[in-house]
Structure formats: structure tokens, C-alpha cells
Design a protein around this motif. Structure first.
Motif, mmCIF file in Angstrom:
data_model
loop_
_atom_site.group_PDB
_atom_site.id
_atom_site.type_symbol
_atom_site.label_atom_id
_atom_site.label_comp_id
_atom_site.label_asym_id
_atom_site.label_seq_id
_atom_site.Cartn_x
_atom_site.Cartn_y
_atom_site.Cartn_z
ATOM 1 N N CYS A 1 26.867 39.008 35.142
ATOM 2 C CA CYS A 1 28.345 38.572 35.301
ATOM 3 C C CYS A 1 29.011 39.441 36.132
ATOM 4 N N VAL A 2 28.902 40.667 35.999
ATOM 5 C CA VAL A 2 29.604 41.542 36.960
ATOM 6 C C VAL A 2 28.684 41.512 38.361
ATOM 7 N N SER A 3 27.864 41.237 38.545
ATOM 8 C CA SER A 3 27.095 40.906 39.962
ATOM 9 C C SER A 3 27.842 39.839 40.507
ATOM 10 N N LEU A 4 28.052 38.547 39.698
ATOM 11 C CA LEU A 4 28.731 37.579 40.292
ATOM 12 C C LEU A 4 30.209 37.893 40.607
ATOM 13 N N ALA A 5 30.932 38.596 39.931
ATOM 14 C CA ALA A 5 32.230 38.963 39.955
ATOM 15 C C ALA A 5 32.369 39.798 41.310
ATOM 16 N N ALA A 6 31.472 40.622 41.467
ATOM 17 C CA ALA A 6 31.306 41.509 42.662
ATOM 18 C C ALA A 6 31.436 40.657 44.081
ATOM 19 N N GLN A 7 30.417 39.537 44.038
ATOM 20 C CA GLN A 7 30.298 38.386 44.949
ATOM 21 C C GLN A 7 31.442 37.436 45.148
ATOM 22 N N ARG A 8 32.139 36.984 44.042
ATOM 23 C CA ARG A 8 32.850 35.948 43.934
ATOM 24 C C ARG A 8 34.302 36.185 43.452
ATOM 25 N N GLY A 9 34.498 37.011 43.393
ATOM 26 C CA GLY A 9 36.068 37.505 42.532
ATOM 27 C C GLY A 9 36.921 37.354 43.717
ATOM 28 N N SER A 10 37.916 36.746 43.459
ATOM 29 C CA SER A 10 39.151 36.758 44.465
ATOM 30 C C SER A 10 39.679 38.092 44.581
ATOM 31 N N ALA A 11 40.597 38.163 45.742
ATOM 32 C CA ALA A 11 41.602 39.651 45.588
ATOM 33 C C ALA A 11 42.298 39.744 44.310
ATOM 34 N N GLU A 12 42.955 38.728 44.041
ATOM 35 C CA GLU A 12 43.981 38.819 42.795
ATOM 36 C C GLU A 12 42.951 38.929 41.461
ATOM 37 N N GLN A 13 41.890 38.590 41.294
ATOM 38 C CA GLN A 13 41.021 38.643 40.136
ATOM 39 C C GLN A 13 40.509 40.239 40.150
ATOM 40 N N ILE A 14 40.117 40.760 41.130
ATOM 41 C CA ILE A 14 39.776 42.199 41.384
ATOM 42 C C ILE A 14 41.016 43.021 41.124
ATOM 43 N N ALA A 15 42.152 42.655 41.611
ATOM 44 C CA ALA A 15 43.346 43.543 41.406
ATOM 45 C C ALA A 15 43.638 43.414 39.751
ATOM 46 N N ALA A 16 43.290 42.422 39.023
ATOM 47 C CA ALA A 16 43.297 42.401 37.621
ATOM 48 C C ALA A 16 42.346 43.343 36.951
ATOM 49 N N ILE A 17 41.214 43.510 37.492
ATOM 50 C CA ILE A 17 40.134 44.416 36.779
ATOM 51 C C ILE A 17 40.743 45.571 37.007
ATOM 52 N N GLN A 18 41.249 46.039 38.318
ATOM 53 C CA GLN A 18 41.602 47.484 38.563
ATOM 54 C C GLN A 18 42.721 47.548 37.737
ATOM 55 N N ALA A 19 43.630 46.791 37.373
ATOM 56 C CA ALA A 19 44.858 46.955 36.641
ATOM 57 C C ALA A 19 44.487 47.275 34.956
ATOM 58 N N ALA A 20 43.505 46.466 34.815
ATOM 59 C CA ALA A 20 42.864 46.800 33.235
ATOM 60 C C ALA A 20 42.140 48.194 33.211
ATOM 61 N N HIS A 21 41.582 48.452 34.354
ATOM 62 C CA HIS A 21 41.033 49.902 34.175
ATOM 63 C C HIS A 21 42.080 51.088 34.286
ATOM 64 N N ARG A 22 43.016 50.795 35.173
ATOM 65 C CA ARG A 22 44.162 51.837 35.175
ATOM 66 C C ARG A 22 45.089 51.785 33.775
ATOM 67 N N ALA A 23 45.174 50.723 32.993
ATOM 68 C CA ALA A 23 46.046 50.856 31.713
ATOM 69 C C ALA A 23 45.150 51.376 30.516
ATOM 70 N N MET A 24 43.935 51.516 30.712
ATOM 71 C CA MET A 24 43.088 52.178 29.681
ATOM 72 C C MET A 24 43.521 53.695 29.443
ATOM 73 N N SER A 25 44.070 53.785 28.153
ATOM 74 C CA SER A 25 44.572 54.935 27.847
ATOM 75 C C SER A 25 43.545 55.614 26.683
ATOM 76 N N LEU A 26 43.307 56.948 27.057
ATOM 77 C CA LEU A 26 42.382 57.286 25.793
ATOM 78 C C LEU A 26 42.979 57.549 24.443
#
Length: 242
Positions: A116-141
Motif C-alpha cells: 500500500c505504501v509503495s503505491l502511495a509513494a507512486q500515486r499519492g497526490s500532493a494533497e494526500q501526501i500533505a495529509a500524511i505529513q500532517a498526521a505524522h506531525r500531529a503524533m504526540s507521544l
């Protein structure tokens, strides 16, 4: 006209738990005693240690044993009426709990999410990748890291460009959330240090996605999930009754 009755599929860990519970009720393992080590139980029952781990967690939820990580698994005394009762529930559980074992769920994720992540790296739109980045930044320990963890993996699934694959991964996550055994297992083994390791692994996954590198993304996700499996398979304790 005769009718057929529904056939219940009994999970292996449930069969193991029932066998150990019957021996506890019979007095083979008295209150306060320590159960045999996981490796010994696995050898005696000819099953995997993962199945033993799931069975012991199920027994803890049902009030038969207490798991003391680093020490072992100890038999509890029955209630005053001579029966055993469920332990306090670990976290919210869906109305219809899932009885699928945690390791089956994680192994299924290991089959699906690297591709799945392999496909996301190939097919993900700029908006979708931005959503992944936002989810990662939001992760509080410190603040509900599990919620942010699911959001991160969910955003990757949404970016893979395959609705069926994204739906399958979402369903696996729902089953995990609805599993009392999974919740209790995480309660014992998922610490702040574990979340720190997961956060670093997420960073490597995200970096590969941003770089549009499907091979590196696949390997990073594979390593992340193998790491989760390894962390959840750590010993409860050493030794045990022979």
C-alpha cells in the motif's frame, strides 16, 4: 424439515486458553503460583508462542491470571463464589468485540501495508501526501499516540489509489480496535519508548513517500511492522513452574 445450525469457528488461542483455564479450575495451578514459561507451554501444546501469548492475555481479561511483565504470569484466586470473573476492561471496545488474534491481524497488515505504501509513494497526490505529513506531525507521544498512529496509516491507505486495498486495511484496523486481547497486549508492552521507536519508523516511511521512492517506502513499512511484532512478542518473564 431439519435445519442446520451455525458453526462457530474457535480461534486457536481460545482453545489454548480454555485448556489452561480448566487446569486452573481443577487446582493443577493453585492461586499465587506462576504458570510455566511461554516457551514451555508452546512446546507442551505444540503451538506457536504467539498463540500462547494471546491465550494468556485472554485468561488475564477473564480474571484467571495476572500478567506481570518481567516476572511472569501468576494464577489469581477465584471470587468468593468460587468462580472466576473478567478483569477490568482495557480501553474502549466496540459493541461487537473482535476475537481475531492480535498476531493474525498484524501479520495481515504485514502482507498489505508495505504494498500500500509503495503505491502511495507512486500515486499519492500532493494533497494526500500533505495529509500524511500532517498526521505524522500531529503524533504526540503524550496525547493519544494510538489515535495519531491510526491517522498516519489511514492517510497512507487513502493515498494508495486502490479503493479496495484502502478498505481492506481500514477493516483490519477496525478489527484491531475491537479486539480486547489486542488492547490488553498493547497496555502491557506499548510504552513511551515504544511510541518513540514507532515515531522514528514513521519518519523513515514518510521520507520515502515524499521522495517518491516506492522501494524504500515498502522496506520502511515492512521494517516498522516487523518491529511492532517483535515488541509485542517480548517475554512476560523468565522461568516458571516445570
Amino acid at each position: 424439515m431439519s435445519t442446520f445450525h451455525a458453526v462457530a469457528v474457535t480461534r486457536l488461542y481460545r482453545m489454548i486458553a480454555d485448556q489452561i483455564a480448566s487446569r486452573i479450575r481443577a487446582g493443577d495451578f493453585p492461586a499465587g503460583s506462576r504458570l510455566p514459561a511461554e516457551r514451555d507451554l508452546a512446546e507442551q501444546l505444540q503451538v506457536s508462542r504467539s498463540s500462547i501469548r494471546e491465550a494468556l492475555i485472554a485468561l488475564e481479561i477473564e480474571g484467571y491470571v495476572e500478567v506481570r511483565v518481567g516476572t511472569g504470569v501468576f494464577v489469581l484466586a477465584p471470587r468468593e463464589d468460587g468462580k472466576y470473573g473478567p478483569a477490568t476492561a482495557a480501553g474502549p471496545v466496540a459493541t461487537e468485540p473482535s476475537d481475531i488474534g492480535p498476531f493474525d491481524l498484524l501479520e495481515t497488515r504485514l502482507l498489505l501495508e508495505p504494498e500500500c505504501v509503495s503505491l502511495a509513494a507512486q500515486r499519492g497526490s500532493a494533497e494526500q501526501i500533505a495529509a500524511i505529513q500532517a498526521a505524522h506531525r500531529a503524533m504526540s507521544l503524550a496525547d493519544s499516540p494510538g489515535t495519531h498512529d491510526r491517522a498516519f496509516h489511514g492517510a497512507i491507505a487513502e493515498a494508495c489509489g486502490n479503493a479496495a486495498l484502502a478498505s481492506a486495511i481500514s477493516h483490519i484496523w477496525q478489527l484491531s480496535t475491537a479486539s480486547p486481547v489486542f488492547s490488553r497486549l498493547e497496555e502491557h508492552f506499548v510504552t513511551t519508548q515504544v511510541w518513540q521507536a514507532a515515531h522514528q519508523e514513521h519518519e523513515r516511511i514518510l521520507s520515502a513517500i515524499v521522495d517518491r521512492d516506492p522501494i524504500r517506502a515498502r522496506h520502511a513499512m515492512h521494517d516498522h511492522l516487523v518491529g511492532i511484532l517483535a515488541r509485542l512478542r517480548e517475554d512476560f518473564g523468565s522461568g516458571g513452574l516445570r
